[in-house]
Scaffold this active site. Structure first.
Site, short mmCIF file in Angstrom:
data_model
loop_
_atom_site.label_atom_id
_atom_site.label_comp_id
_atom_site.label_asym_id
_atom_site.label_seq_id
_atom_site.Cartn_x
_atom_site.Cartn_y
_atom_site.Cartn_z
N THR A 96 -5.99 -11.15 -3.88
CA THR A 96 -4.76 -12.31 -3.46
C THR A 96 -5.00 -13.14 -2.48
OG1 THR A 96 -3.82 -10.76 -2.93
CG2 THR A 96 -3.50 -10.41 -4.99
N GLY A 130 -9.76 -12.27 -11.09
CA GLY A 130 -8.45 -13.24 -9.83
C GLY A 130 -8.38 -13.70 -11.46
N LEU A 172 1.13 -1.38 -0.15
CA LEU A 172 0.12 0.19 -0.34
C LEU A 172 1.02 1.28 -0.13
CD1 LEU A 172 -2.83 -1.14 2.48
CD2 LEU A 172 -3.14 -0.70 -0.17
N CYS A 203 -6.25 -5.99 2.22
CA CYS A 203 -4.83 -6.82 0.88
C CYS A 203 -4.15 -7.60 2.46
CB CYS A 203 -4.12 -4.76 1.01
SG CYS A 203 -2.63 -5.27 1.50
#
Lengths: 321, 294
Positions: free
Chosen positions: A198, A248, A78, A135
């Site tokens: 992710t 994805g 980030l 995240c």
């Protein structure tokens, strides 16, 4: 090329209507402008900006990227200039972007999300807000807000109170039951869900005998996670009725169509942009060609068309009956 | 601190001016090319000649290209542009992993799309006339164009070139033919100095300026050497890339932002430190040794 005007490929995310269902994902398409020399951004549904936080962040040490079979690991952490700088120096430029600009907000407390969301959403250059609650690269042992239905609800509710603009909660695949998290986000006021962020992973250098990422762990993206993401979209689509931004490992139009058939209203393209910056436009052309061949006039007719439930659940119900 | 060049048109000044909005170079594009020639200049080292006339016009020393792998499904490969003359550009690379093997499998006549030219290259316009170029391994691919540019304006160019073995000192003769003085080093002593190239550099007379490209440990040693002697040095960095055009922040390096840059360079940390993470692909790949904080 097929005449696009004969086909309705628009995608609705809350009150925001995207002319195309293809979206450049956060951290993968810059602010759009970085890719403008290579593509016609007016043929992109939207770009999701890199996440911004309350304070500036240096991000993780390098290496931040490791290429792996059928994908890559990243651990950027980030990096961003913080909301003050961002509002003062960066946001005005987004008015020039020829497609919709979706802001992305990250934080470390419920209050962080509300604070940054309120300030960013107030800007006219920003069409909608993605809440990046998933995240994997800044969290303690991978725990993120999106790993807990209650924390998810608290963040979404706090952000909801600050703006009427469409709110998209970005969910994590690193959970036991994503449907529960999805229901929680929607009940708290999310207009749409981004499914998924992710998958946690790592790689080790056997010569140096140490992890290959500076952050040790990272987030896996690319084709390697496509079946995982597709199932997540399928499950979330069964749990809630808000629009889903499926993402994805989407690389081709046929990948994108799988996500739409599983229940995605729109599709996000991330890692594939690194293989070819033109990927979102190639995917859009392929989606329209598929519709033309099968005489499908509206992409909405395909959303969730393959989502017919789970065989094993039907089996149980049959047994009980 | 001395600056490499006071030429107002130098690449460094241009990129500093353009910060922090340093987007990908406005001259870069997706360039369709065709393979003209392919040779294995040493075991597992491939030289691909590409028909790319429009690219030749734009390329400056130290620029790089993202080679888009046919069929996609993996990130593009960032490679220094080795040669650029007439209608032909070339790429020189080692077969190291899946992606470079896919690139190496291309045949004459095949198409290859590049995103290029990218990055801020070497400033070859300085007044210095005695230049040391330091290259390690595959770093040699990024230093032919600057060597040619420096030789063309009459500079003395010594190439300090290190590799593991003699066989890996690829293209050394090419640099000699261009007019460079060769100073070679190998880890195993099979050719030239037996040791690392930066030790060889330290044993020779100091140059007025240094250009370097190679693995990070070599660049760190060059940087330390140059700063001890107050020699201006430009280093072309290797880092794992994602997009190559400034959109992903995967390839950063810590640099110090000067007070002059501070108003236009985003802070990287809440503590107000002057050390920030700059993108190797956009703000680099060439940095000044004295601005790096690694």
């Amino acid at each position: 090329m097929v005449d696009l005007s004969k086909f309705d490929v628009s995608a609705r995310i809350g009150s925001l209507v995207l002319p195309y269902p293809t979206v450049g994902l956060s951290g993968c398409y810059g602010s759009g402008a970085e890719f403008a020399p290579y593509v016609d951004l007016s043929r992109l549904g939207a770009v999701v900006l890199k996440s911004v936080t309350r304070r500036p962040r240096m991000g993780n040490p390098t290496p931040r990227i490791v290429h792996t079979p059928a994908g890559m690991l990243n651990a950027i952490g980030l990096q961003n200039p913080g909301i003050d700088w961002y509002l003062r120096h960066d946001v005005a430029k987004f008015a020039q972007t020829p497609c919709a600009t979706i802001g992305s907000v990250a934080g470390f407390s419920v209050d962080d999300y509300a604070y940054v969301c309120e300030r960013l959403a107030a800007r006219s250059e920003i069409a909608a807000i993605e809440l990046n609650i998933s995240c994997p690269n800044v969290a303690h042992e991978g725990e993120t807000f999106a790993c807990d239905p209650d924390l998810t609800a608290r963040v979404v509710r706090a952000a909801r109170a600050t703006t009427d603009k469409p709110l998209i909660a970005k969910l994590s695949p690193n959970v036991t039951d994503i449907a529960t998290i999805a229901r929680s986000a929607v009940a708290a006021g999310a207009d749409a869900l981004a499914v998924v962020n992710t998958v946690r992973g790592m790689a080790i250098d056997i010569h140096q005998r140490k992890p290959r990422l500076g952050n040790i762990t990272g987030g896996l993206s690319g084709a390697a996670i496509r079946p995982i993401a597709l199932l997540a979209v399928y499950e979330v689509a069964r749990a809630v009725s808000v629009p889903i931004l499926g993402q994805g490992g989407i690389e081709t139009a046929s990948d994108a169509l799988e996500f739409v058939l599983a229940g995605a209203t729109a599709v996000g393209i991330g890692t594939a942009n690194f293989a070819d910056p033109r990927a979102p436009m190639t995917i859009l052309d392929g989606i329209v060609a598929y519709m033309a061949q099968r005489n499908v006039r509206s992409l909405r007719d395909l959303v969730g068309a393959a989502n017919t439930g789970f065989a094993n659940i039907n089996q149980f119900e049959g047994d009980e009956g | 601190m001395r600056r490499f060049s006071d030429n107002p048109e130098s690449f460094f000044k241009i990129w500093r001016k353009s910060l922090p909005v340093a987007l990908s170079s406005p001259i870069s594009a997706v360039v369709p090319t065709r393979i003209l020639d392919r040779s294995e200049v040493a075991r597992d080292v491939i030289l691909l000649g590409l028909e790319a006339p429009e690219l030749v016009e734009k390329v400056r020393p130290g620029h790089f290209a993202m080679a888009l792998l046919p069929g996609g499904q993996a990130a593009g490969v960032a490679l220094g542009i080795y040669e650029a003359r007439g209608e032909r550009c070339s790429l020189l690379f080692f077969l190291a992993g899946d992606r470079t093997h896919r690139l190496g499998a291309l045949r004459i006549g095949d198409r290859l799309d590049l995103v290029a030219p990218l990055g801020n290259g070497f400033d070859c316009e300085g007044a210095q006339r005695d230049i040391a170029i330091v290259a390690g391994g595959v770093g040699i691919a990024s230093v032919l164009l600057p060597a040619q540019a420096l030789l063309a304006r009459g500079a003395r160019v010594r190439l300090f070139y290190g590799a593991r073995t003699a066989e890996r000192l690829v293209e050394a003769e090419r640099f000699a033919a261009e007019g460079c003085e060769l100073l070679l080093a190998t880890d195993d002593g099979s050719r030239g100095y037996n040791g690392v190239v930066t030790d060889l550099l330290a044993r020779e007379d100091a140059a007025e300026a240094i250009l370097a490209c190679g693995p990070t440990p070599m660049l760190r040693a060059v940087s330390a050497y140059a700063q001890e002697r107050n020699i201006p040095a430009q280093l072309s960095l290797e880092e794992a890339f994602g997009c190559g055009v400034g959109g992903c922040w995967g390839c950063v390096v810590p640099i110090v932002r000067t007070s002059a840059q501070a108003p236009s360079f985003p802070p990287s940390d809440a503590d107000g430190s002057d050390v920030v993470h700059a993108r190797v692909c956009v703000e680099g790949p060439v940095f000044l040794a004295n601005e790096l904080r690694w």
